[in-house]
Scaffold this active site. Structure first.
Site, PDB file in Angstrom:
ATOM      1  N   LEU A   6       0.853  -1.196   0.000  1.00  0.00           N
ATOM      2  CA  LEU A   6       0.000   0.000   0.000  1.00  0.00           C
ATOM      3  C   LEU A   6       0.888   1.245   0.000  1.00  0.00           C
ATOM      4  O   LEU A   6       1.707   1.432   0.899  1.00  0.00           O
ATOM      5  CB  LEU A   6      -0.911   0.013   1.222  1.00  0.00           C
ATOM      6  N   ARG A  13       1.792  14.213   6.910  1.00  0.00           N
ATOM      7  CA  ARG A  13       2.656  14.588   8.023  1.00  0.00           C
ATOM      8  C   ARG A  13       4.115  14.780   7.604  1.00  0.00           C
ATOM      9  O   ARG A  13       4.935  15.293   8.352  1.00  0.00           O
ATOM     10  CB  ARG A  13       2.553  13.523   9.131  1.00  0.00           C
ATOM     11  N   TYR A 388      39.470  20.742 -24.256  1.00  0.00           N
ATOM     12  CA  TYR A 388      38.193  21.167 -24.827  1.00  0.00           C
ATOM     13  C   TYR A 388      38.414  22.422 -25.647  1.00  0.00           C
ATOM     14  O   TYR A 388      38.926  23.426 -25.136  1.00  0.00           O
ATOM     15  CB  TYR A 388      37.224  21.426 -23.660  1.00  0.00           C
ATOM     16  N   ALA A 424      58.791  25.008 -17.127  1.00  0.00           N
ATOM     17  CA  ALA A 424      57.658  25.608 -16.418  1.00  0.00           C
ATOM     18  C   ALA A 424      57.048  26.739 -17.230  1.00  0.00           C
ATOM     19  O   ALA A 424      57.750  27.450 -17.943  1.00  0.00           O
ATOM     20  CB  ALA A 424      58.111  26.126 -15.063  1.00  0.00           C
TER      21      ALA A 424
HETATM   22  C1  UD1 Z   1      -1.642   2.317   9.824  1.00  0.00           C
HETATM   23  C2  UD1 Z   1      -2.595   1.366  10.554  1.00  0.00           C
HETATM   24  C3  UD1 Z   1      -2.230   1.356  12.041  1.00  0.00           C
HETATM   25  C4  UD1 Z   1      -0.788   0.920  12.192  1.00  0.00           C
HETATM   26  C5  UD1 Z   1       0.161   1.758  11.340  1.00  0.00           C
HETATM   27  C6  UD1 Z   1       1.524   1.122  11.332  1.00  0.00           C
HETATM   28  C7  UD1 Z   1      -4.790   1.451   9.418  1.00  0.00           C
HETATM   29  C8  UD1 Z   1      -6.154   1.997   9.430  1.00  0.00           C
HETATM   30  N1  UD1 Z   1      -3.963   1.835  10.399  1.00  0.00           N
HETATM   31  O1  UD1 Z   1      -1.842   3.617  10.350  1.00  0.00           O
HETATM   32  O2  UD1 Z   1      -3.071   0.457  12.747  1.00  0.00           O
HETATM   33  O3  UD1 Z   1      -0.408   0.986  13.551  1.00  0.00           O
HETATM   34  O4  UD1 Z   1      -0.310   1.853   9.984  1.00  0.00           O
HETATM   35  O5  UD1 Z   1       2.474   1.866  10.624  1.00  0.00           O
HETATM   36  O6  UD1 Z   1      -4.453   0.693   8.515  1.00  0.00           O
HETATM   37  N2  UD1 Z   1      -2.484   4.121   2.230  1.00  0.00           N
HETATM   38  C9  UD1 Z   1      -3.053   3.918   0.998  1.00  0.00           C
HETATM   39  N3  UD1 Z   1      -4.297   4.426   0.774  1.00  0.00           N
HETATM   40  C10 UD1 Z   1      -4.984   5.123   1.721  1.00  0.00           C
HETATM   41  C11 UD1 Z   1      -4.392   5.309   2.977  1.00  0.00           C
HETATM   42  C12 UD1 Z   1      -3.129   4.798   3.199  1.00  0.00           C
HETATM   43  O7  UD1 Z   1      -2.458   3.298   0.106  1.00  0.00           O
HETATM   44  O8  UD1 Z   1      -6.130   5.531   1.423  1.00  0.00           O
HETATM   45  C13 UD1 Z   1      -1.121   3.575   2.459  1.00  0.00           C
HETATM   46  C14 UD1 Z   1      -0.121   4.667   2.771  1.00  0.00           C
HETATM   47  O9  UD1 Z   1       0.521   5.123   1.589  1.00  0.00           O
HETATM   48  C15 UD1 Z   1       0.868   3.970   3.704  1.00  0.00           C
HETATM   49  C16 UD1 Z   1       0.023   2.919   4.381  1.00  0.00           C
HETATM   50  O10 UD1 Z   1      -1.134   2.736   3.567  1.00  0.00           O
HETATM   51  O11 UD1 Z   1       1.934   3.374   3.004  1.00  0.00           O
HETATM   52  C17 UD1 Z   1      -0.395   3.318   5.803  1.00  0.00           C
HETATM   53  O12 UD1 Z   1      -1.122   4.525   5.751  1.00  0.00           O
HETATM   54  P1  UD1 Z   1      -1.012   5.607   6.913  1.00  0.00           P
HETATM   55  O13 UD1 Z   1      -1.967   6.698   6.617  1.00  0.00           O
HETATM   56  O14 UD1 Z   1       0.388   5.977   7.130  1.00  0.00           O
HETATM   57  O15 UD1 Z   1      -1.564   4.769   8.157  1.00  0.00           O
HETATM   58  P2  UD1 Z   1      -1.236   4.960   9.688  1.00  0.00           P
HETATM   59  O16 UD1 Z   1      -2.023   6.093  10.230  1.00  0.00           O
HETATM   60  O17 UD1 Z   1       0.217   5.009   9.879  1.00  0.00           O
HETATM   61 CA    CA Z   2       1.980   5.075   8.526  1.00  0.00          CA
END
Ligand code: UD1
Ligand code: CA
Length: 459
Positions: A6, A13, A388, A424
């Site tokens: 994902l 942030r 060059y 030189a």
């Molecule tokens: C997520 C987990 C949390 C965990 C943490 C660990 C969920 C709801 N929460 O929170 O329980 O402790 O990771 O690091 O899963 N992403 C998508 N599509 C979206 C949202 C996110 O692809 O719509 C991807 C982001 O790019 C990222 C990953 O999913 O690589 C996690 O997303 P992020 O928003 O960072 O989740 P956390 O709040 O960290």
């Molecule tokens: Ca995360």
């Protein structure tokens, strides 16, 4: 097996114009670390892997950064409605006969062995990778029932005080039987503080359907740290660098300070290599036995022979150095520089696309470009090869045992015969024969009794 990463989130942030998963960690994008780990899991399990990457925010940029890797299938998530919604976009590409392992693009240090253990332990069940953290702030909490079994995962924003006090957190990494997983994803709701479809809610659905859920606790909290802001990125960078430093020391290198080295590629070291503080290694670098690297050197794509010494602030890029050579301080070797054994390249000397023969020296303030310099030749201070003409680069052939006097200009293309001496301050633009002394400068004259001009009286 199905492997899904994902990587669609914006990473608000991070406060950055660049997609989060492309931020470099030890010189490679975060996502590249996860792809490597995923491939290693499939290889260890002896399974063919279908690797799906879910992208969304700046998805074209992410995809373009991995254009050279034909093994990745990119799936778009638009808009980004949460991790569960992200995985749902990948669902059509997941083979139901095989389990699915979900990784997060922003959890880059996860170790393949940990993932293999999780997949093996889960077999047919849902497997969640958790970890205990001294400070669980920001992570989803793993909620267990009185019998110790996993009940659900609660995001920090949705947790009550009792749940927040739990220090077992969700790493986000999960494995599940694929057909079941698809059904649960379709049933996810978004009744939570972020109005998102949380992948983590799959756990509660599995419990509801009496599908066993196993939670494996990762052995080392460092490997499942997520990157959500620049401060965490820096923290992970130090962890990776510490791993590099440990490995180098295990291979016999002495590091002046293991906390002050940066490896952004592959660094191979022989025995008794010494590396002083503040050095950066990029691309593929190999240091043979006994090489000494002074403080604040930058080495990219370089091979350095045994016993060679690189003094402080040396910059190497795309070059090869033989054994027992001395380079620097403040030397710059550019692509195609090839120094044979015992060559000395001193301060403020630049070498580009040139071969410098055994024992040759250019110790001060010189430029050697597109040249072939014979063994034992000495290039005097301030000498440059004018390679060059403003349009084309030309090649120069400088023989062996040549002595080029200080502040000479060697206008390329040119040939300088073996054993020649150039006075030189010469500018040579014609072939210099072997053996003799060649001067190409005006003769010194003295005008005796010459008087300096005096100031005229003002009218
Ligand atoms: C997520 C987990 C949390 C965990 C943490 C660990 C969920 C709801 N929460 O929170 O329980 O402790 O990771 O690091 O899963 N992403 C998508 N599509 C979206 C949202 C996110 O692809 O719509 C991807 C982001 O790019 C990222 C990953 O999913 O690589 C996690 O997303 P992020 O928003 O960072 O989740 P956390 O709040 O960290
Ligand atoms: Ca995360």
């Amino acid at each position: 097996m199905n492997l899904v990463i994902l990587a669609a989130g914006q990473g608000k942030r991070m406060r950055s114009a660049h997609p989060k998963v492309l931020h470099p960690l030890a010189g490679r994008p975060l996502l590249a670390h996860v792809v490597t780990a995923a491939r290693s899991v499939a290889a260890t399990l002896g399974q063919a892997a279908r690797l799906v990457v879910v992208v969304g925010h700046a998805g074209e940029q992410v995809q373009a950064a991995f254009a050279a890797d034909p093994g990745l299938l990119f799936v778009a998530q638009q808009p980004q409605l949460g991790t569960g919604h992200a995985l749902l976009q990948a669902a059509p590409w997941l083979d139901e006969a095989e389990p699915t392992l979900v990784l997060y693009g922003d959890v880059p240090l996860v170790q393949p062995d940990t993932l293999v253990d999780l997949v093996r332990a889960a077999a047919g069940a849902v497997g969640v990778l958790s970890v205990r953290m001294a400070d669980p702030a920001g992570y989803g909490r793993v909620i267990r029932g009185a019998d110790g079994r996993l009940v659900r995962i609660v995001e920090e924003r949705d947790a009550d005080d009792a749940q927040r006090s739990v220090n077992e957190v969700n790493t986000g990494i999960l494995t599940a039987p694929t057909a079941r997983l698809k059904a649960w994803l379709a049933q996810l709701g978004n009744e939570n503080s972020q109005r998102e479809y949380y992948l983590t809610d799959v756990v509660a659905l599995a419990v509801r359907d009496h599908v066993p859920v196993v939670a494996r606790v990762a052995p080392d909290p460092d490997e499942v740290l997520g990157v959500n802001n620049k401060s965490q990125l820096a923290q992970l960078e130090r962890i990776v660098q510490r791993r590099h430093a440990e490995r180098l020391m295990q291979s016999g290198a002495t590091l002046a300070d293991p906390a002050r080295i940066d490896v952004r590629g592959e660094l191979a070291v022989g025995a008794d290599v010494f590396i002083d503080v503040g050095c950066v290694f990029e691309g593929t670098v190999a240091l043979a036995d006994g090489v000494r690297v002074g403080p604040y050197c930058v080495l990219r794509d370089a091979r350095v022979g045994a016993g060679t010494e690189l003094a402080a602030f040396t910059h190497l890029d795309g070059c090869q150095i033989g054994a027992q050579a001395r380079v620097g301080p403040f030397a710059r070797l550019r692509p195609g520089a090839q120094l044979e054994d015992e060559v000395h390249i001193g301060n403020f000397v630049e070498v580009k696309a040139s071969r410098v023969g055994r024992g040759a020296k250019a110790n001060h303030l010189a430029y050697l470009g597109d040249a072939d310099v014979g063994p034992r030749t000495n290039i005097g201070a301030g000498t440059i090869v004018a390679n060059y003409d403003g349009v084309n680069k030309h090649h120069s052939q400088i023989g062996q045992d040549v002595h080029v006097g200080s502040n000479s200009v060697l206008v390329a293309p040119i040939r300088i015969g073996d054993g020649a001496t150039i006075g030189a301050g010469s500018t040579v633009s014609h072939e210099v024969p072997a053996g003799g002394l060649t001067l190409a400068r005006t003769r010194q004259v003295t005008i005796p009794g010459w008087r300096r001009p005096t100031r005229k009286a003002k009218a």
